[in-house]
Design a protein around this motif. Structure first.
Motif, PDB file in Angstrom:
ATOM      1  N   ARG A  50       0.823  -1.221   0.000  1.00  6.83           N
ATOM      2  CA  ARG A  50       0.000   0.000   0.000  1.00  6.83           C
ATOM      3  C   ARG A  50       0.853   1.265   0.000  1.00  6.83           C
ATOM      4  O   ARG A  50       0.551   2.244   0.682  1.00  6.83           O
ATOM      5  N   LEU A  51       1.922   1.251  -0.784  1.00  7.07           N
ATOM      6  CA  LEU A  51       2.710   2.465  -0.965  1.00  7.07           C
ATOM      7  C   LEU A  51       1.963   3.443  -1.862  1.00  7.07           C
ATOM      8  O   LEU A  51       0.982   3.089  -2.521  1.00  7.07           O
ATOM      9  N   PHE A  52       2.435   4.685  -1.896  1.00  7.74           N
ATOM     10  CA  PHE A  52       1.942   5.657  -2.858  1.00  7.74           C
ATOM     11  C   PHE A  52       2.826   5.527  -4.096  1.00  7.74           C
ATOM     12  O   PHE A  52       3.960   6.007  -4.096  1.00  7.74           O
ATOM     13  N   PRO A  53       2.347   4.849  -5.152  1.00  5.57           N
ATOM     14  CA  PRO A  53       3.232   4.490  -6.264  1.00  5.57           C
ATOM     15  C   PRO A  53       3.789   5.666  -7.047  1.00  5.57           C
ATOM     16  O   PRO A  53       4.851   5.559  -7.653  1.00  5.57           O
ATOM     17  N   HIS A  54       3.080   6.806  -7.031  1.00  5.28           N
ATOM     18  CA  HIS A  54       3.535   7.955  -7.804  1.00  5.28           C
ATOM     19  C   HIS A  54       4.346   8.937  -6.966  1.00  5.28           C
ATOM     20  O   HIS A  54       4.675  10.031  -7.434  1.00  5.28           O
ATOM     21  N   LEU A  55       4.667   8.541  -5.734  1.00  2.00           N
ATOM     22  CA  LEU A  55       5.592   9.307  -4.909  1.00  2.00           C
ATOM     23  C   LEU A  55       6.926   8.578  -4.868  1.00  2.00           C
ATOM     24  O   LEU A  55       6.994   7.365  -5.034  1.00  2.00           O
ATOM     25  N   THR A  56       8.003   9.321  -4.635  1.00  2.00           N
ATOM     26  CA  THR A  56       9.322   8.708  -4.529  1.00  2.00           C
ATOM     27  C   THR A  56       9.438   7.946  -3.202  1.00  2.00           C
ATOM     28  O   THR A  56       8.594   8.078  -2.301  1.00  2.00           O
ATOM     29  N   VAL A  57      10.521   7.187  -3.093  1.00  2.00           N
ATOM     30  CA  VAL A  57      10.799   6.485  -1.847  1.00  2.00           C
ATOM     31  C   VAL A  57      10.843   7.460  -0.688  1.00  2.00           C
ATOM     32  O   VAL A  57      10.205   7.262   0.359  1.00  2.00           O
TER      33      VAL A  57
END
Length: 252
Positions: free
Chosen positions: A103-110
Motif C-alpha cells: 500500500r505504498l503511494f506508487p507515484h511518490l518517490t521512496v
C-alpha cells in the motif's frame, strides 16, 4: 552494522507496551471473521500469527490498528483501550501497521513515502534522523530514494513499506504477509530484515502464510483456523508438533 532504532517519540506507560487481546469478536457487516481471539505480545517479543487463507489473520491486524472495530472483547496496548482510541492516534501511541500488498503511494518517490510515515508533529521533528536510520537499515532505499515507489521490485517495495512504518518510531510493528507475491530469494531477504529489526529490540507481530519462514524469526506463534486460535506456543514447539508439520510444513 545498523544504528539502534529510535523510540523516543513513543509515549511510555506503566504496562510497558504490552499488547493484550481478550475475547475479540470482529467481522465485516453480517460476516463474522474472528471468534473470541485472545493473544498477548510482550515488549521486545516477536510473535507470529499463522494459518491458511480465510483464517482471519488480516482481520486481526486490522482490528489492532483500528481499521475494524471489534464487536466484543477487550483490546489494550500499554494499558490503553485501543477500541476507544481513534485510528489516526495509534501511530502516536507507537503502533505501526505494514499492510498486505505494501500500500505504498506508487507515484511518490521512496523518500516522499518515508515522509508520509513521519506525518505526526513528533515524527516530523526527527525526520532526517529517522530517514537516515531507515537508509542504514535498508541501503537499497537510499540508492532508490528519488525513484517512484511504483517502479521498484516487489522486494524493494516491501523494504520501503517497512521503512515508512519505522519513521514514526513505533513500539510495535504489525506486519501483514510481508512475503506475499515475492520470489523465494527475496522472501529470505525480507525475513532476514525482519530478524534484524527485532534484534534492535522492536516488538513485532507478524501475520504470515509462510509458516516455515516465520517460525524461524519469532519467539512464539498463534495458529488461526476459521477465526479461532487453534494452537499456540513457542516457535520451536510448534515447528516440532506433528499436526502443525502435516498441515503447514509438509512434514509427516
Amino acid at each position: 552494522m545498523s544504528a539502534a532504532l529510535d523510540t523516543r517519540a513513543a509515549p511510555q506507560s506503566p504496562s510497558g507496551g504490552t499488547l493484550e487481546l481478550s475475547g475479540i469478536h470482529a467481522g465485516y457487516g453480517d460476516f463474522q471473521a474472528l471468534f473470541g481471539i485472545s493473544l498477548r505480545v510482550e515488549p521486545g517479543e516477536a510473535v507470529g500469527v499463522v494459518g491458511p487463507n480465510g483464517a482471519g489473520k488480516t482481520t486481526l491486524l486490522r482490528v489492532i490498528s483500528g481499521l475494524i472495530r471489534p464487536t466484543a472483547g477487550t483490546l489494550r496496548f500499554g494499558g490503553q483501550d485501543l477500541a476507544r482510541t481513534p485510528p489516526h492516534q495509534l501511530p502516536a501511541l507507537g503502533i505501526a501497521h505494514v499492510p498486505e500488498n505494501r500500500r505504498l503511494f506508487p507515484h511518490l518517490t521512496v523518500e516522499e513515502n518515508l515522509k508520509v510515515g513521519a506525518f505526526s508533529p513528533a515524527a516530523r521533528a526527527h525526520f532526517a534522523e529517522r530517514r537516515d536510520r531507515v537508509y542504514d537499515l535498508f541501503p537499497k532505499m537510499k540508492q532508490r530514494r528519488h525513484q517512484l515507489a511504483g517502479t521498484m521490485s516487489g522486494g524493494e517495495q516491501q523494504m520501503c513499506a517497512i521503512g515508512r512504518a519505522l519513521m514514526c518510531a513505533p513500539r510495535i510493528l504489525l506486519l501483514d504477509e510481508p512475503s506475499a507475491g515475492l520470489a523465494p530469494i527475496v522472501v529470505k531477504q525480507v525475513f532476514d530484515l525482519v530478524r534484524r529489526i527485532r534484534e534492535e529490540g522492536l516488538t513485532v507481530l507478524i501475520v504470515e502464510q509462510n509458516v516455515a519462514q516465520v517460525l524461524r524469526v519469532v519467539d512464539r506463534a498463534y495458529v488461526l483456523e476459521t477465526g479461532r486460535v487453534a494452537a499456540e506456543g513457542r516457535s520451536s514447539e510448534l515447528a516440532a508438533d506433528p499436526a502443525i508439520r502435516r498441515s503447514y510444513l509438509g512434514g509427516h
